[in-house]
Write an enzyme that holds these catalytic residues in place. Structure first.
Site, PDB file in Angstrom:
ATOM      1  CD  GLU A 237      -2.865  -1.127   0.063  1.00  0.00           C
ATOM      2  OE1 GLU A 237      -3.133  -0.035  -0.476  1.00  0.00           O
ATOM      3  OE2 GLU A 237      -3.310  -2.205  -0.353  1.00  0.00           O
ATOM      4  CB  CYS A 271      -1.964   7.154   1.098  1.00  0.00           C
ATOM      5  SG  CYS A 271      -3.199   6.252   2.036  1.00  0.00           S
TER       6      CYS A 271
HETATM    7  P1  NAD Z   1       8.468   4.698   4.564  1.00  0.00           P
HETATM    8  O1  NAD Z   1       8.441   3.867   3.345  1.00  0.00           O
HETATM    9  O2  NAD Z   1       9.609   5.609   4.763  1.00  0.00           O
HETATM   10  O3  NAD Z   1       8.416   3.789   5.874  1.00  0.00           O
HETATM   11  C1  NAD Z   1       7.375   2.843   6.082  1.00  0.00           C
HETATM   12  C2  NAD Z   1       7.900   1.739   6.980  1.00  0.00           C
HETATM   13  O4  NAD Z   1       8.873   0.988   6.272  1.00  0.00           O
HETATM   14  C3  NAD Z   1       8.565   2.209   8.259  1.00  0.00           C
HETATM   15  O5  NAD Z   1       8.161   1.372   9.318  1.00  0.00           O
HETATM   16  C4  NAD Z   1      10.048   2.008   7.957  1.00  0.00           C
HETATM   17  O6  NAD Z   1      10.847   1.804   9.094  1.00  0.00           O
HETATM   18  C5  NAD Z   1      10.007   0.758   7.109  1.00  0.00           C
HETATM   19  N1  NAD Z   1      11.174   0.547   6.238  1.00  0.00           N
HETATM   20  C6  NAD Z   1      12.058   1.462   5.763  1.00  0.00           C
HETATM   21  N2  NAD Z   1      12.982   0.853   4.975  1.00  0.00           N
HETATM   22  C7  NAD Z   1      12.666  -0.460   4.948  1.00  0.00           C
HETATM   23  C8  NAD Z   1      13.225  -1.600   4.301  1.00  0.00           C
HETATM   24  N3  NAD Z   1      14.291  -1.509   3.507  1.00  0.00           N
HETATM   25  N4  NAD Z   1      12.641  -2.803   4.478  1.00  0.00           N
HETATM   26  C9  NAD Z   1      11.526  -2.922   5.244  1.00  0.00           C
HETATM   27  N5  NAD Z   1      10.964  -1.881   5.908  1.00  0.00           N
HETATM   28  C10 NAD Z   1      11.523  -0.655   5.745  1.00  0.00           C
HETATM   29  O7  NAD Z   1       7.080   5.483   4.562  1.00  0.00           O
HETATM   30  P2  NAD Z   1       6.590   6.596   5.569  1.00  0.00           P
HETATM   31  O8  NAD Z   1       7.349   7.843   5.269  1.00  0.00           O
HETATM   32  O9  NAD Z   1       6.576   6.070   6.945  1.00  0.00           O
HETATM   33  O10 NAD Z   1       5.063   6.773   5.119  1.00  0.00           O
HETATM   34  C11 NAD Z   1       4.630   7.700   4.182  1.00  0.00           C
HETATM   35  C12 NAD Z   1       4.230   7.028   2.876  1.00  0.00           C
HETATM   36  O11 NAD Z   1       3.289   5.990   3.138  1.00  0.00           O
HETATM   37  C13 NAD Z   1       3.537   7.954   1.911  1.00  0.00           C
HETATM   38  O12 NAD Z   1       4.064   7.771   0.612  1.00  0.00           O
HETATM   39  C14 NAD Z   1       2.088   7.523   1.954  1.00  0.00           C
HETATM   40  O13 NAD Z   1       1.361   7.793   0.774  1.00  0.00           O
HETATM   41  C15 NAD Z   1       2.244   6.068   2.190  1.00  0.00           C
HETATM   42  N6  NAD Z   1       1.009   5.516   2.761  1.00  0.00           N
HETATM   43  C16 NAD Z   1       0.237   4.733   1.977  1.00  0.00           C
HETATM   44  C17 NAD Z   1      -0.961   4.232   2.477  1.00  0.00           C
HETATM   45  C18 NAD Z   1      -1.856   3.360   1.641  1.00  0.00           C
HETATM   46  O14 NAD Z   1      -2.784   2.787   2.193  1.00  0.00           O
HETATM   47  N7  NAD Z   1      -1.648   3.220   0.343  1.00  0.00           N
HETATM   48  C19 NAD Z   1      -1.345   4.545   3.775  1.00  0.00           C
HETATM   49  C20 NAD Z   1      -0.527   5.348   4.540  1.00  0.00           C
HETATM   50  C21 NAD Z   1       0.660   5.842   4.018  1.00  0.00           C
END
Ligand code: NAD
Length: 506
Positions: A237, A271
């Site tokens: 997502e 999002c």
């Molecule tokens: P992010 O991708 O930076 O982090 C998300 C999670 O991934 C965190 O827990 C982080 O620690 C973890 N992570 C980071 N690197 C990783 C790796 N290599 N392997 C596994 N896990 C890893 O995202 P964010 O900044 O926390 O969130 C914002 C983004 O999330 C925005 O782009 C938003 O649109 C999206 N989002 C999407 C939805 C949806 O339902 N489509 C909902 C909420 C947020």
């Protein structure tokens, strides 16, 4: 977010800059140990019926409801969103999701017969079986809703869970864990591992049976590669760039109120947020004025209607996008600057008029309180521009004409379209939520989402006493081959008999 040392990291209040706490960074061995522990607890959990699992999880909703005030305060403290956003979009939405699935899961996951036309002498059905251990990785914008919704659905589907919440907002997830423990759920069944990106990567290396990831597109791509290498099924997502299209016959009051709430709720860090507006020429100026007026009335601050951004990088992104738009000719109708407590990460709710696609603000995910607006000639131009994006999560359309709405909505390249409404498609439990293009893979929530967290196993049985052998088994004698060849020719010839036979077998 940077680890304070190899072993710990700080969690800060973005409204005040105050450090709230320090938490441990789980390394690969610790993550593996948690996965092993949860997997072991999952074996007896998987043996329970869906109804038994739902009965065991009901008390969690009561524990959450009892802790509402504490949860709202914790979400506000670590995320910066205002109390009302925490109350309705995190706590309230989580309880409604749990309520729906706890009530409906036995129906959703019931065995499904498959109609067999080509093999009527046999009977098939799908049975939804637990996957085993589901890994869940969540972002910071919904520190409670994302973990609460995903964890409850995975458990209801019969799996054990290891959750890696965002390092920016892990406290709400830890409070969720407390609610499960308080409700008497086996504490080994659902585990939380805290840490930064590498802890999330370690969770994938620990080989869960399914991985649900919510976060940025770039991280999602890395997660997808890591899962593919290990053949772990996954759900992604990712980001969104939701267009709101306003047509000539729209109710402009409803459209402007929806755009303002859809653009600024959660400080625009959703999002599904309204990230760009396309209004047809005859209503454009009036809509810009209404959106501007409504935005001017919003109060910003800890006790206001719009909270702070959640981490410094987000404000830098917002500032860069607004500067680029201004430089390329956008009119700042309201906002366009920092505001509020200087120690906090506040940014004034901003409306930009006269935007176009030369501006980054119309193309990149903003994830902040900025609504850029563009004038378009007609619905077709709006559709072309709305689809001119690498993202395809949600889209909104404002019109009173239902026929026109359907025609437009079905051509909008997004996972969910709402007509005369915004945002709720991302949280209403019955609605399938998932993106197309670079916005993700698979769906969460909805009946389909619950089924994605299960193995749909196919069982095929005999309905009538079986023959000694079927006609196409050994031995492959020439007369048999001749009979099959003749039957196929008969079946696919132009005769009435052939047609009837074909119908019978389809
Ligand atoms: P992010 O991708 O930076 O982090 C998300 C999670 O991934 C965190 O827990 C982080 O620690 C973890 N992570 C980071 N690197 C990783 C790796 N290599 N392997 C596994 N896990 C890893 O995202 P964010 O900044 O926390 O969130 C914002 C983004 O999330 C925005 O782009 C938003 O649109 C999206 N989002 C999407 C939805 C949806 O339902 N489509 C909902 C909420 C947020």
């Amino acid at each position: 977010m940077v680890a304070k040392s190899a072993q710990t990291f700080e969690v800060k209040n973005p409204s005040t800059g105050v450090v709230l706490t320090e938490l441990p960074v789980f390394g690969p061995d610790q993550v593996q140990a948690e996965v092993t522990r949860a997997r072991a607890a999952g074996r007896s959990w998987a043996e329970k019926t869906v109804a038994q699992r739902c009965a065991a999880l009901w008390p969690v909703t009561q524990a959450i409801a009892r802790r509402t005030d504490e949860l709202v305060e914790t979400i506000h403290q670590e995320n910066g969103k205002v109390g009302m956003d925490a109350l309705s979009l995190d706590v309230g939405a989580s309880l409604l999701v749990m309520n729906y699935f706890l009530e409906n899961a036995p129906r959703i996951l019931a065995d499904e017969p498959i109609r067999l036309a080509t093999a009527r002498h046999r009977a098939s059905y799908l049975t939804y079986r637990p996957k085993g251990l589901i890994g869940i990785i969540t972002p910071w914008n919904f520190p409670f809703f994302m973990p609460a919704a995903d964890v409850s659905m995975a458990l209801i589907a019969g799996s054990a869970v290891v959750l890696k919440p965002s390092e920016v907002t892990p406290l709400s997830a830890l409070l969720l864990k407390k609610c499960y423990d308080e409700a008497g759920v086996d504490p080994d069944l659902f585990r939380v591992v805290t840490g930064l990106g590498p802890t999330g990567a370690a969770l994938i290396e620990a080989q869960p049976d399914h991985l649900v990831f919510t976060g940025a597109v770039a991280t999602g791509r890395r997660v997808g590669v890591a899962c593919a290498e290990r053949l772990i099924p996954y759900t992604l997502e990712l980001g969104g760039k939701a267009p709101a299209v306003v047509l000539e016959d729209a109710d402009l009051d409803r459209a402007s109120n929806a755009i303002v709430w859809g653009g600024f709720a959660n400080s625009g860090q959703i999002c599904a947020s309204v990230e760009r507006v396309y209004a047809v020429e005859p209503v454009y100026e009036a809509l810009v004025q209404k959106v501007t007026d409504a935005t001017q009335k919003l109060s910003v601050g800890e006790k206001g209607e719009v909270g702070s951004l959640t981490w410094p990088r987000q404000r830098e992104i917002v500032e860069a996008l607004v500067a680029d738009a201004k430089q390329k000719g956008a009119r700042v109708m309201v906002g366009g600057h920092r505001t509020g407590d200087p120690a906090g990460l506040y940014y004034s709710p901003t409306v930009l008029a006269d935007c176009d696609h030369s501006m980054e603000v119309m193309k990149a995910e903003i994830f902040g309180p900025v609504v850029p607006m563009m004038k378009v000639k007609d619905a077709e131009e709006a559709l072309r521009l709305a689809n001119d994006s690498h993202l395809g999560l949600a889209g909104y359309l404002f019109t009173k004409d239902k026929e026109q709405a359907r025609h437009f909505a079905e051509r909008l390249e997004v996972g969910s379209v709402m007509v005369n409404d915004v945002l709720s498609c991302a949280g209403v439990p019955e609605m399938p939520w998932g993106g197309i293009k670079h916005s993700g893979l698979g769906v969460v929530r909805s009946d389909r989402g619950l089924k994605e967290l299960s193995h749909a196993r196919h069982i095929n049985m005999d309905r009538v006493p079986p023959l000694e052998r079927d006609p196409y088994w050994y031995p492959y004698t020439p007369p048999r081959q001749k009979r099959i060849r003749a039957a196929l020719k008969r079946l696919f010839d132009d005769s009435l008999g052939g047609k009837l036979l074909r119908k019978l077998l389809a």
